[in-house]
Design a protein around this motif. Sequence first.
Motif, PDB file in Angstrom:
ATOM      1  N   ARG A  57       7.977   5.901 -12.689  1.00  0.00           N
ATOM      2  CA  ARG A  57       5.909   5.970 -11.530  1.00  0.00           C
ATOM      3  C   ARG A  57       5.373   5.546 -12.231  1.00  0.00           C
ATOM      4  NH1 ARG A  57       6.895   9.991  -9.174  1.00  0.00           N
ATOM      5  NH2 ARG A  57       5.766   9.618  -6.951  1.00  0.00           N
ATOM      6  N   PRO A  58       4.237   4.988 -12.241  1.00  0.00           N
ATOM      7  CA  PRO A  58       3.322   5.352 -12.099  1.00  0.00           C
ATOM      8  C   PRO A  58       2.101   6.790 -12.394  1.00  0.00           C
ATOM      9  CG  PRO A  58       2.767   4.260 -10.256  1.00  0.00           C
ATOM     10  CD  PRO A  58       4.356   4.063 -10.369  1.00  0.00           C
ATOM     11  N   TRP A  59       1.763   6.950 -12.990  1.00  0.00           N
ATOM     12  CA  TRP A  59       1.677   8.206 -13.158  1.00  0.00           C
ATOM     13  C   TRP A  59       0.277   8.199 -12.684  1.00  0.00           C
ATOM     14  CZ3 TRP A  59       2.076  12.222 -17.822  1.00  0.00           C
ATOM     15  CH2 TRP A  59       1.390  13.817 -16.893  1.00  0.00           C
ATOM     16  N   GLN A 214       0.895  -3.169   4.017  1.00  0.00           N
ATOM     17  CA  GLN A 214       0.932  -2.076   3.240  1.00  0.00           C
ATOM     18  C   GLN A 214       1.874  -1.851   3.504  1.00  0.00           C
ATOM     19  OE1 GLN A 214      -1.046  -1.444   5.708  1.00  0.00           O
ATOM     20  NE2 GLN A 214      -0.862  -0.008   7.080  1.00  0.00           N
ATOM     21  N   TYR A 215       2.722  -1.267   2.737  1.00  0.00           N
ATOM     22  CA  TYR A 215       4.279  -0.140   2.979  1.00  0.00           C
ATOM     23  C   TYR A 215       4.675   0.864   1.378  1.00  0.00           C
ATOM     24  CZ  TYR A 215       5.606  -4.346  -0.885  1.00  0.00           C
ATOM     25  OH  TYR A 215       5.232  -5.133  -1.687  1.00  0.00           O
ATOM     26  N   PRO A 216       5.514   1.514   1.202  1.00  0.00           N
ATOM     27  CA  PRO A 216       6.088   2.368   0.130  1.00  0.00           C
ATOM     28  C   PRO A 216       6.291   1.380  -0.672  1.00  0.00           C
ATOM     29  CG  PRO A 216       6.992   3.269   2.934  1.00  0.00           C
ATOM     30  CD  PRO A 216       6.295   1.523   2.955  1.00  0.00           C
ATOM     31  N   ASP A 217       5.816   2.649  -2.114  1.00  0.00           N
ATOM     32  CA  ASP A 217       5.899   1.526  -3.145  1.00  0.00           C
ATOM     33  C   ASP A 217       5.455   0.171  -3.788  1.00  0.00           C
ATOM     34  OD1 ASP A 217       7.330   4.068  -4.335  1.00  0.00           O
ATOM     35  OD2 ASP A 217       9.105   3.524  -3.526  1.00  0.00           O
ATOM     36  N   MET A 218       4.342  -0.019  -2.884  1.00  0.00           N
ATOM     37  CA  MET A 218       4.218  -1.448  -2.916  1.00  0.00           C
ATOM     38  C   MET A 218       3.246  -1.401  -4.413  1.00  0.00           C
ATOM     39  SD  MET A 218       0.512  -1.121  -0.392  1.00  0.00           S
ATOM     40  CE  MET A 218      -0.816  -0.051  -0.600  1.00  0.00           C
ATOM     41  N   LEU A 219       3.675  -2.695  -5.169  1.00  0.00           N
ATOM     42  CA  LEU A 219       3.252  -2.460  -6.759  1.00  0.00           C
ATOM     43  C   LEU A 219       2.906  -1.889  -7.776  1.00  0.00           C
ATOM     44  CD1 LEU A 219      -0.733  -4.226  -5.160  1.00  0.00           C
ATOM     45  CD2 LEU A 219       1.381  -5.632  -5.259  1.00  0.00           C
ATOM     46  N   ARG A 220       4.205  -1.205  -7.319  1.00  0.00           N
ATOM     47  CA  ARG A 220       4.491   0.554  -8.459  1.00  0.00           C
ATOM     48  C   ARG A 220       4.688  -0.515  -9.406  1.00  0.00           C
ATOM     49  NH1 ARG A 220       9.769   4.211  -7.445  1.00  0.00           N
ATOM     50  NH2 ARG A 220      10.793   2.358  -8.901  1.00  0.00           N
ATOM     51  N   ASP A 221       5.503  -1.821  -9.558  1.00  0.00           N
ATOM     52  CA  ASP A 221       5.993  -2.292 -10.814  1.00  0.00           C
ATOM     53  C   ASP A 221       4.912  -2.488 -11.665  1.00  0.00           C
ATOM     54  OD1 ASP A 221       8.646  -1.652 -10.059  1.00  0.00           O
ATOM     55  OD2 ASP A 221       9.085  -3.558 -10.054  1.00  0.00           O
ATOM     56  N   LEU A 222       3.925  -3.308 -10.630  1.00  0.00           N
ATOM     57  CA  LEU A 222       2.912  -3.948 -11.617  1.00  0.00           C
ATOM     58  C   LEU A 222       1.750  -2.303 -11.748  1.00  0.00           C
ATOM     59  CD1 LEU A 222       2.044  -6.452  -9.674  1.00  0.00           C
ATOM     60  CD2 LEU A 222       3.055  -7.029 -11.419  1.00  0.00           C
TER      61      LEU A 222
END
Length: 650
Positions: A57-59, A214-222
Motif C-alpha cells: 500500500r502507499p504510505w 471516487q471509490y475505495p483504493d482508487m489510484l492505489r497502484d499508481l
Amino acid sequence: GSVKSMIGHCIPAAGAASLIKVALALYHRVLPPTLCEEVRTDLALGNGRLYLNTETRPWIQGGRMPRCAAVNAFGFGGINTHAILEEAPGQNTGPLSAFLGRRWKPGSELLVFVQPDRTALIQQVEDVRERLRNAPEGDLRRLAMALWRQRGQGEERLAVVAEDERTLEARLAAVVSKLADPARDRLQTRDGVYFNRRPVAGRLAMLFPGENSQYPDMLRDLAIEFPQVRHWFDFLDGLYDGERDLAPSQAIFPLPAGLSAEERIELQKQLRGMELGSESVFAADRALFALLTAFGVRADALLGHSTGENAALTASGVPRLDEAALGACIRRMNALYRNLEMSGVIPDGELLSVGALSLEQAQDILEADPRLHLTMDNCTNQFILFGPAEAIAAAHATLKQRGAFCTELALDRGYHTHLMSPMAEAFRALFASVEFAPAGTVLYSCVTAKPFPSEMEEMRDTAAAQYMCPVRFRESIENLYRDGVRVFVEAGPESHLTAFVRDILRNRPHVAVSCDDRRRGADHQLRHLLGQLFAQGIPVDLEPLYGGMPQPVTALAPYLPTAIPVIQSTGPVATQLRACLHASMPASHAHPLPQERIKACETTDDLAPPVIAKPLGRPGALAGHFDLMQEFLRQQERVMSVWLDRRRGR
C-alpha cells in the motif's frame, strides 16, 4: 510487516534484514505487506490502532510529522534489539519508484515501435519476435525500455501492451498478419494493440471529473509506483493534520485487514460524503494531472465537470495559489459550507440519474413541476435531476414509463441549482481575496460552455457560479469539438466522462481515453492510455516508466555451493549439551545448574569425541554455535551476491 514472511528467518541477521526492509519502505514511501494466506480472527478484528498489513500500500503521511517505523529483531543467540527509524528530512520530492512498483505484483508493459514505412515496421516487429524466441527476456520491462530509448522516427507507429512474453508473441503475430494489408490504416484491440497510420488531427483537452467518481483504493497502484500521485494524497492528509477523527487516506485506502463489514460500510459512507467526496476527487484529479505532465502530455484546453471544475481551475494556474495557499483556501471553503449547513439555508432532497432518454424528451416533465431542477446535462443519453423526495418519485415513475433507466444517487444536496446560491455567494466573497489571471492553457467552464473570461472579476464570478448553475457538459464538449479539439483525456478516477464524450460525439473522428479503469486497474490503464497517445502521434515521454532500472552487469560470478555445515552430535554428546545449555528444561522451571554438574560437563573424558571442534563445556558449546552462525552468514552472503549479480545482468 514481517520480513520473515518474505525471505524466511535470517537467524542472527534477522535484525539487519528488517532494518533494510524498513529503510527501503521509508525511502520509497511504501508499506510492504506481511505475506499470509489467512489472517487470524483475533488479529483481523482488533479494536486498537495496530493492524496486520497484508497488501502493498502507499504510505500516505501528511502534516508536520515525518514517517516513522519500528524494527524489532528477535534473532538466534538471544538477539533482542529494537530501533525506530524516521524518514530523512528535506525530501520534498520523493524518489522515482517506478522500478520498485513494477516488481510488487504482476503488471503489464508498454512496447512501442516506430518506422518510416510499413515494411520497416513489420521487420522491426519480426526482429523482436525472433529475439524472444532465441533469447527469452524474462523481464519485458527491459525490452520495453530498449524499444523506447532506441526508437527511430516515422509515421508508422505501433504500441502494444502485454503482461508476459507469451502474450506479447501472440499479439505481435496478429499484428504482422493484419498489417500485411497495405490498405489498413488503423488497428486497435481491447487487449492493447494500437496502430494508426492516419491519426486524427486536432487539439488535446483534459477533462476533470467531480464527485461520484471516487471509490475505495482508487489510484492505489499508481500511488505506489509514482511519487507524483502519492504527493497529492499526502497533501490531502496534511490539510487537517490530526484535526479530524479520520484522516482522508484511511477512507480512500482502507485497511486490508482488521475492519468489520460495518466499519467498511461506514468508511465508504464517509468517502461519499460532501466534504471528503469532493476533496478526494480533487486530490485524485490533481494527482493524475501531475502524472500526465511528468509523461510529457500537454493539454491545449482544460474542462472540469461539476466540482472537477476546481481541479481544472487550479491545474490551469488561473487562480494564483501555491500549495500552502491552496490548502488554506480549501479549508476555508469547507468551513463556510459547514456554517451554511448548520444554519439550515441549504435544503436537502434527492438526485435522480436518468439514462436512455435525452433531456429534450423529458423537458415537459421538468416544466410541469417547478420543484424539479436540472443539475447536469451529461450527454445525449444521460442527465440528472434534483428535487424533494415526492417530486423525484413522481418523475421517476413517469420517466420509467417512457423507457428511461433511472437511478437514485447517494448525494442529497442540490448542487448546480439556484438552491445553492448562499454557498455560491459565500465562495464568491472568498475568491475576492484570490488573484485570478489568464493562463497559457485555455480553460473552459461548464457554467457557460465557453472559455473562461479574461477579466479578473468575471473570472471570479464564473468560478463561484458553478455551484448554482447546471453543468452543461454536453454543450461544452460540442464547443470544444467545434474549436478543434479531437483528443479528450480524462484526468481523474473512473471513466465516466470518457463514456459521456463517446456518446456525445458518436461516429465523428475523435479519441476519448481515460487515465483510470476500475476493472482493468489504473496501472494497466496508464499503459493503454500512453500507448494510444503514442500511436496517435501525440508527444509523450515514457522515461518515467524506466527511470530506476539498474544497469546490467557484464561479468557474471560463478555459482557457489549452498550447502550449510551441520552439527550432528552423538546421543551422549547431545544429552550433555542439553544439560549444559538448559535446552531440555521449560523456561518457567529453569534454574542454575549445580556447580558440580557444570564441572562434570567440562571435565568428562569418557564420552565419544564430538563432531564439533570446540570443547564440550558451556563456553565451548556457545563458541561452536557462533562459529556455525558465522559460517552460515558467510555462505548466505556469497549466495546472495551471486544471485544479485545474475539479476543485475539479466
